[in-house]
Design a protein around this motif. Structure first.
Motif, PDB file in Angstrom:
ATOM      1  N   THR A 124       0.811  -1.223   0.000  1.00 36.45           N
ATOM      2  CA  THR A 124       0.000   0.000   0.000  1.00 36.45           C
ATOM      3  C   THR A 124       0.841   1.269   0.000  1.00 36.45           C
ATOM      4  OG1 THR A 124      -0.193   0.476   2.378  1.00 36.45           O
ATOM      5  CG2 THR A 124      -1.571  -1.297   1.486  1.00 36.45           C
ATOM      6  N   ASP A 125       0.148   2.383  -0.238  1.00 35.98           N
ATOM      7  CA  ASP A 125       0.828   3.677  -0.257  1.00 35.98           C
ATOM      8  C   ASP A 125       0.983   4.284   1.132  1.00 35.98           C
ATOM      9  OD1 ASP A 125      -1.794   4.447   0.336  1.00 35.98           O
ATOM     10  OD2 ASP A 125      -2.147   5.391  -1.615  1.00 35.98           O
ATOM     11  N   GLY A 126       0.356   3.680   2.157  1.00 34.80           N
ATOM     12  CA  GLY A 126       0.489   4.191   3.516  1.00 34.80           C
ATOM     13  C   GLY A 126      -0.146   5.548   3.724  1.00 34.80           C
ATOM     14  N   LEU A 168      13.239  -2.411  -4.698  1.00 29.42           N
ATOM     15  CA  LEU A 168      12.037  -2.028  -3.963  1.00 29.42           C
ATOM     16  C   LEU A 168      10.881  -1.929  -4.944  1.00 29.42           C
ATOM     17  CD1 LEU A 168      10.398  -0.879  -1.553  1.00 29.42           C
ATOM     18  CD2 LEU A 168      11.345   1.379  -2.125  1.00 29.42           C
ATOM     19  N   VAL A 169       9.786  -2.625  -4.627  1.00 25.11           N
ATOM     20  CA  VAL A 169       8.583  -2.566  -5.461  1.00 25.11           C
ATOM     21  C   VAL A 169       7.425  -2.107  -4.588  1.00 25.11           C
ATOM     22  CG1 VAL A 169       6.973  -3.820  -6.946  1.00 25.11           C
ATOM     23  CG2 VAL A 169       9.398  -4.478  -6.889  1.00 25.11           C
ATOM     24  N   MET A 170       6.783  -1.014  -4.978  1.00 26.53           N
ATOM     25  CA  MET A 170       5.588  -0.545  -4.292  1.00 26.53           C
ATOM     26  C   MET A 170       4.392  -0.848  -5.192  1.00 26.53           C
ATOM     27  SD  MET A 170       6.817   3.068  -2.578  1.00 26.53           S
ATOM     28  CE  MET A 170       5.376   3.118  -1.494  1.00 26.53           C
ATOM     29  N   LEU A 171       3.529  -1.743  -4.762  1.00 28.65           N
ATOM     30  CA  LEU A 171       2.384  -2.122  -5.587  1.00 28.65           C
ATOM     31  C   LEU A 171       1.372  -0.983  -5.693  1.00 28.65           C
ATOM     32  CD1 LEU A 171       1.841  -5.827  -4.443  1.00 28.65           C
ATOM     33  CD2 LEU A 171       3.146  -4.949  -6.399  1.00 28.65           C
ATOM     34  N   GLY A 172       1.348  -0.091  -4.693  1.00 32.43           N
ATOM     35  CA  GLY A 172       0.598   1.153  -4.826  1.00 32.43           C
ATOM     36  C   GLY A 172      -0.883   1.117  -4.527  1.00 32.43           C
TER      37      GLY A 172
END
Length: 258
Positions: free
Chosen positions: A38-40, A76-80
């Protein structure tokens, strides 16, 4: 060289439970990949922290990049996905929030990363997500399904040792504020459900530096930033895991199969 993929829910989750594991694996010459779901964007942050025009999402992305570098992540992978918030909050009803997205849909995306990296080991959370957060629970389900799709053989649930936490609080009551929302009886898992106790005490200052990197989350890390090294090591110097598909034994493993 082996490949370790650590799958987490929010920026900053990587520090407490797998930070030492990541740094130790990187130091040993293994490839470390951090994936955050998540984007937090629903995290609380101090007033006045953000610059004019700066969003919490962009700030947390920058903080995560710094933390990932400190912890030795090579990718680093941010699925978003949108942060789901806590159960019962209005944000938790957002159909696009991570906790509400199809498990198979997200699992396919994660599986592609696992296959691309040739992952040997992946860490996720236990079925209660440690403390019941919807995003953490979704990480458990997505991670299990992604491992099936990708054929990743070694999957470990990053867990909190409830019995260890209880002993710490009994020894240091000031670590458990009267207004704490944590129910120790439902937080984490009992020691007899844990299969791995990984000593990361020599990485404790790296973990502290990664905590500092997440400046927006000072409410989570603040109590620990000035803690003496020996006390910080006592609290966070061991990272605990339960191997998926393996029954606990009296003799815990001392590392992951890297």
């Amino acid at each position: 060289m082996s490949v370790l993929v650590c799958f987490h829910a929010h920026p900053d989750d990587e520090v407490f439970s797998t930070g030492g594991t990541m740094r130790s694996a990187a130091d040993a010459g293994h490839r470390v990949v951090l994936v955050t779901a998540t984007d937090g964007a629903l995290g609380e942050y101090p007033d006045g922290l953000l610059a004019a025009g700066e969003s919490l999402t962009s700030r947390r992305r920058d903080e995560l990049e710094t933390s990932a570098e400190l912890l030795g992540a090579h990718r680093l992978v941010m699925l978003g996905y949108p942060d789901s918030g806590m159960a019962g909050t209005p944000e938790n009803q957002n159909p696009s929030a991570f906790a509400n997205v199809s498990v198979d849909h997200v699992a396919q995306r994660l599986a592609e990363i696992l296959v691309d990296e040739g992952a040997d080991v992946m860490t996720i959370y236990d079925s209660n997500g440690g403390y019941g957060h919807p995003d953490h629970i979704q990480v458990h389900h997505v991670g299990r399904r992604a491992a099936e799709i990708a054929g990743t053989a070694h999957v470990f649930e990053s867990v909190v040792n409830r019995d260890h936490m209880r002993k710490l609080i009994e020894a240091r009551p000031d670590w458990d504020g009267e207004d704490s929302s944590v129910d120790i009886d439902s937080f984490g898992v009992p020691a007899d459900q844990i299969t791995v106790a990984l000593d990361v005490g020599d990485q404790i200052e790296v973990k502290r530096a990664a905590m500092v990197a997440h400046a927006s989350q000072i409410g989570d890390f603040g109590p620990f930033l000035e803690m003496p090294t020996d006390e910080l090591r006592m609290a966070f110097g061991v990272e605990w895991y339960s191997r998926v598909g393996s029954a606990p034994t009296e003799l815990m493993e001392t590392g992951l199969p890297l």
